[in-house]
Design a protein around this motif. Sequence first.
Motif, PDB file in Angstrom:
ATOM      1  N   GLU A 149       0.827  -1.209   0.000  1.00 41.53           N
ATOM      2  CA  GLU A 149       0.000   0.000   0.000  1.00 41.53           C
ATOM      3  C   GLU A 149       0.860   1.257   0.000  1.00 41.53           C
ATOM      4  OE1 GLU A 149      -3.884  -1.896   2.342  1.00 41.53           O
ATOM      5  OE2 GLU A 149      -2.280  -0.924   3.476  1.00 41.53           O
ATOM      6  N   ARG A 150       1.954   1.232   0.764  1.00 41.88           N
ATOM      7  CA  ARG A 150       2.848   2.392   0.804  1.00 41.88           C
ATOM      8  C   ARG A 150       3.481   2.648  -0.561  1.00 41.88           C
ATOM      9  NH1 ARG A 150       6.187   1.690   6.397  1.00 41.88           N
ATOM     10  NH2 ARG A 150       7.391   3.399   5.537  1.00 41.88           N
ATOM     11  N   LYS A 151       3.804   1.543  -1.246  1.00 39.42           N
ATOM     12  CA  LYS A 151       4.386   1.651  -2.585  1.00 39.42           C
ATOM     13  C   LYS A 151       3.386   2.333  -3.525  1.00 39.42           C
ATOM     14  CE  LYS A 151       6.026  -2.296  -3.570  1.00 39.42           C
ATOM     15  NZ  LYS A 151       6.329  -3.638  -4.071  1.00 39.42           N
ATOM     16  N   ILE A 152       2.104   1.921  -3.400  1.00 40.36           N
ATOM     17  CA  ILE A 152       1.053   2.503  -4.245  1.00 40.36           C
ATOM     18  C   ILE A 152       0.884   3.987  -3.934  1.00 40.36           C
ATOM     19  CG2 ILE A 152      -1.461   2.478  -4.668  1.00 40.36           C
ATOM     20  CD1 ILE A 152      -1.206  -0.659  -4.350  1.00 40.36           C
ATOM     21  N   THR A 161      -1.465   7.156 -12.698  1.00 35.83           N
ATOM     22  CA  THR A 161      -2.854   6.689 -12.712  1.00 35.83           C
ATOM     23  C   THR A 161      -2.901   5.230 -12.239  1.00 35.83           C
ATOM     24  OG1 THR A 161      -2.698   5.839 -14.968  1.00 35.83           O
ATOM     25  CG2 THR A 161      -3.339   8.159 -14.715  1.00 35.83           C
ATOM     26  N   SER A 162      -4.110   4.759 -11.926  1.00 30.73           N
ATOM     27  CA  SER A 162      -4.268   3.355 -11.516  1.00 30.73           C
ATOM     28  C   SER A 162      -3.769   2.415 -12.610  1.00 30.73           C
ATOM     29  CB  SER A 162      -5.734   3.037 -11.206  1.00 30.73           C
ATOM     30  OG  SER A 162      -6.124   3.664 -10.015  1.00 30.73           O
ATOM     31  N   LEU A 171       0.075  -5.864 -11.557  1.00 30.51           N
ATOM     32  CA  LEU A 171      -1.234  -6.161 -10.958  1.00 30.51           C
ATOM     33  C   LEU A 171      -2.326  -5.672 -11.901  1.00 30.51           C
ATOM     34  CD1 LEU A 171      -0.470  -4.935  -7.316  1.00 30.51           C
ATOM     35  CD2 LEU A 171      -0.684  -7.306  -8.041  1.00 30.51           C
ATOM     36  N   SER A 172      -3.579  -6.062 -11.620  1.00 33.63           N
ATOM     37  CA  SER A 172      -4.684  -5.574 -12.453  1.00 33.63           C
ATOM     38  C   SER A 172      -5.122  -4.199 -11.956  1.00 33.63           C
ATOM     39  CB  SER A 172      -5.866  -6.545 -12.402  1.00 33.63           C
ATOM     40  OG  SER A 172      -6.471  -6.491 -11.116  1.00 33.63           O
ATOM     41  N   GLU A 173      -5.742  -3.458 -12.849  1.00 32.51           N
ATOM     42  CA  GLU A 173      -6.243  -2.117 -12.477  1.00 32.51           C
ATOM     43  C   GLU A 173      -7.288  -2.238 -11.364  1.00 32.51           C
ATOM     44  OE1 GLU A 173      -7.915   1.789 -14.872  1.00 32.51           O
ATOM     45  OE2 GLU A 173      -7.119   0.104 -16.015  1.00 32.51           O
ATOM     46  N   GLU A 177      -7.397  -0.391  -7.697  1.00 29.14           N
ATOM     47  CA  GLU A 177      -8.563   0.372  -7.218  1.00 29.14           C
ATOM     48  C   GLU A 177      -9.003  -0.138  -5.840  1.00 29.14           C
ATOM     49  OE1 GLU A 177      -9.816   3.067  -8.294  1.00 29.14           O
ATOM     50  OE2 GLU A 177      -8.698   3.183 -10.163  1.00 29.14           O
ATOM     51  N   GLY A 178      -8.924  -1.468  -5.657  1.00 27.93           N
ATOM     52  CA  GLY A 178      -9.255  -2.054  -4.345  1.00 27.93           C
ATOM     53  C   GLY A 178      -8.297  -1.570  -3.279  1.00 27.93           C
ATOM     54  N   HIS A 179      -6.994  -1.526  -3.613  1.00 28.16           N
ATOM     55  CA  HIS A 179      -5.981  -1.021  -2.680  1.00 28.16           C
ATOM     56  C   HIS A 179      -6.257   0.443  -2.332  1.00 28.16           C
ATOM     57  CE1 HIS A 179      -3.240  -4.293  -2.098  1.00 28.16           C
ATOM     58  NE2 HIS A 179      -3.011  -4.462  -3.386  1.00 28.16           N
TER      59      HIS A 179
END
Length: 205
Positions: A149-152, A161-162, A171-173, A177-179
């Motif tokens: 999550e921190r990386k995101i 963008t996502s 990973l999938s888009e 979005e869930g993260h």
Amino acid sequence: MKILIADDHPLTLQGTKSFVESYKHTVIDTCSNGISALNYIQLHSPEVAILDINMPGLDGLDVARRIHEERIKTKVILLTMHKEMTIYKKAKKYNIYGYILKEHSNIELEKCLKEVKEGRCYVSEFLQENLIVATDNSNVELSKLSLSERKIVELIAQQKTSKQIAKMLFLSEKTIEGHRRNIIEKLGLPKEKNTLLVWAIQNVK
């Protein structure tokens, strides 16, 4: 010992491989992301896995957690630039065998491998003096998040963008979005448009 090495930086990966081989160990495979590393470990159970913490897909801690949960016999050594207490404590929970700071790996890796071969744990001698305890508010907030999550959040702060983040992290888009939703919830942010982007730009240095 038969060793797997995973690092997403090609130069670091090759450097670590050369070091390990010079100590008369066998590098049976190298990986550039956590997903490949975990797949290999699940299939072949190498004696030791040297993992970078920051990797696309799954980070080193995610891989260590899965190895711990699945009771795979592979001994994990984490090679990292992270000096935060929260990350080190999390790593300890997963019964890792080694925790080395990258900046000192050239003098500590051989020592660590000797200890691990004997079934003992090794923590960098430089770690204690370098451990950072979160003090400012942004660090306290960030410590609520997992490494993934921190990386995101770091990538969001760079205004990715996502779709771009999904591509970078394999990973999938939809997963990104869930993260994002989970991060907003953990940080207690209002559910408004761009709320996470604004927070990330203000708080991620």
